[in-house]
Write a protein that holds these residues in place. Sequence first.
Motif, mmCIF file in Angstrom:
data_model
loop_
_atom_site.group_PDB
_atom_site.id
_atom_site.type_symbol
_atom_site.label_atom_id
_atom_site.label_comp_id
_atom_site.label_asym_id
_atom_site.label_seq_id
_atom_site.Cartn_x
_atom_site.Cartn_y
_atom_site.Cartn_z
ATOM 1 N N GLU A 69 57.801 48.465 6.440
ATOM 2 C CA GLU A 69 58.291 49.676 5.285
ATOM 3 C C GLU A 69 58.996 50.684 5.764
ATOM 4 O O GLU A 69 60.144 51.349 5.364
ATOM 5 N N ALA A 70 58.215 51.142 7.393
ATOM 6 C CA ALA A 70 58.714 51.839 7.483
ATOM 7 C C ALA A 70 60.689 52.029 8.526
ATOM 8 O O ALA A 70 61.091 52.863 8.441
ATOM 9 N N ILE A 71 60.660 50.648 9.293
ATOM 10 C CA ILE A 71 61.899 50.511 9.336
ATOM 11 C C ILE A 71 62.814 50.428 8.126
ATOM 12 O O ILE A 71 64.590 51.350 8.946
ATOM 13 N N GLN A 72 62.579 49.695 6.592
ATOM 14 C CA GLN A 72 63.698 50.336 6.719
ATOM 15 C C GLN A 72 64.135 52.135 5.689
ATOM 16 O O GLN A 72 65.224 51.793 5.800
ATOM 17 N N MET A 103 59.952 55.120 15.011
ATOM 18 C CA MET A 103 60.922 53.391 14.697
ATOM 19 C C MET A 103 60.920 53.099 16.236
ATOM 20 O O MET A 103 60.838 51.530 15.522
ATOM 21 N N ALA A 104 60.754 53.057 16.839
ATOM 22 C CA ALA A 104 60.477 51.888 18.357
ATOM 23 C C ALA A 104 59.663 50.958 18.371
ATOM 24 O O ALA A 104 59.177 50.546 18.371
ATOM 25 N N ILE A 107 59.295 49.062 14.999
ATOM 26 C CA ILE A 107 60.274 47.674 15.560
ATOM 27 C C ILE A 107 58.994 47.007 16.524
ATOM 28 O O ILE A 107 59.345 45.900 16.117
ATOM 29 N N ALA A 108 58.435 47.492 17.734
ATOM 30 C CA ALA A 108 57.703 46.785 18.787
ATOM 31 C C ALA A 108 56.042 45.843 17.662
ATOM 32 O O ALA A 108 55.933 44.673 17.835
ATOM 33 N N MET A 109 55.309 46.662 16.602
ATOM 34 C CA MET A 109 54.529 46.337 16.172
ATOM 35 C C MET A 109 55.174 45.248 15.041
ATOM 36 O O MET A 109 54.484 44.542 14.726
ATOM 37 N N ALA A 110 56.082 46.089 14.306
ATOM 38 C CA ALA A 110 56.434 44.564 13.323
ATOM 39 C C ALA A 110 57.028 42.807 14.338
ATOM 40 O O ALA A 110 57.786 42.671 13.081
ATOM 41 N N PHE A 117 68.953 50.629 15.039
ATOM 42 C CA PHE A 117 68.486 51.497 16.731
ATOM 43 C C PHE A 117 68.338 51.318 17.690
ATOM 44 O O PHE A 117 68.482 51.913 18.684
ATOM 45 N N GLU A 118 68.861 49.996 17.940
ATOM 46 C CA GLU A 118 69.868 49.853 18.901
ATOM 47 C C GLU A 118 70.933 50.522 19.850
ATOM 48 O O GLU A 118 70.987 51.055 20.219
ATOM 49 N N ILE A 119 71.609 50.897 18.200
ATOM 50 C CA ILE A 119 73.009 51.832 18.702
ATOM 51 C C ILE A 119 72.043 53.409 19.150
ATOM 52 O O ILE A 119 72.658 53.643 19.954
ATOM 53 N N LEU A 120 71.407 53.353 18.258
ATOM 54 C CA LEU A 120 71.028 55.442 18.295
ATOM 55 C C LEU A 120 69.830 54.788 19.769
ATOM 56 O O LEU A 120 70.190 56.515 20.030
ATOM 57 N N SER A 121 69.469 53.914 20.316
ATOM 58 C CA SER A 121 68.278 54.648 21.533
ATOM 59 C C SER A 121 69.855 54.172 22.575
ATOM 60 O O SER A 121 69.200 55.028 23.611
#
Length: 155
Positions: A69-72, A103-104, A107-110, A117-121
């Motif tokens: 839900e956080a990622i969404q 967010m990172a 993503i890792a936990m889920a 996120f790839e673009i953002l990082s």
Amino acid sequence: MNKMKLISKLIKSLSFTFRLNKSWAYLSKGDVCRSELEIDELFLIYRNPFPEHHIMRGYIKYKAKKYSEAIQEFEISLEKLEQVEKFNQDTKNYLKVFLRGPMAFSIAMAHEKSRQFEILSEEELQIDLSNVPSRIREHYRTKDLETAKKVTLIG
């Protein structure tokens, strides 16, 4: 009739602000469950929240260990940040830096992926902190912003 619409909007706005403040207060006291309840009810009342409210909701979901839900919410906030005109680029970049960490982790936990996120990082972000409103810096605090990867502070 216009008077009634105006009154209705005013009441909705006051209710929104009240719930938002309650959610922040519960979160600051470590009561993530009540904070989440307030923010979820707020989103039922106000159907078109600003990007920073999606960031807040995502952060609360992250704190509640509801990583998908956080990622969404973070993805929605990134999309909306690009479209919103009320923020200057420094404020948008500041909010992007704020959500990078949670967010990172989400993503890792889920065990999910996020192209956004790839673009953002990989994005190089410059931020002139004097252009970021104090209410944003106060509510969305970033730790060690000076040493954040691919972030350049100006001023």
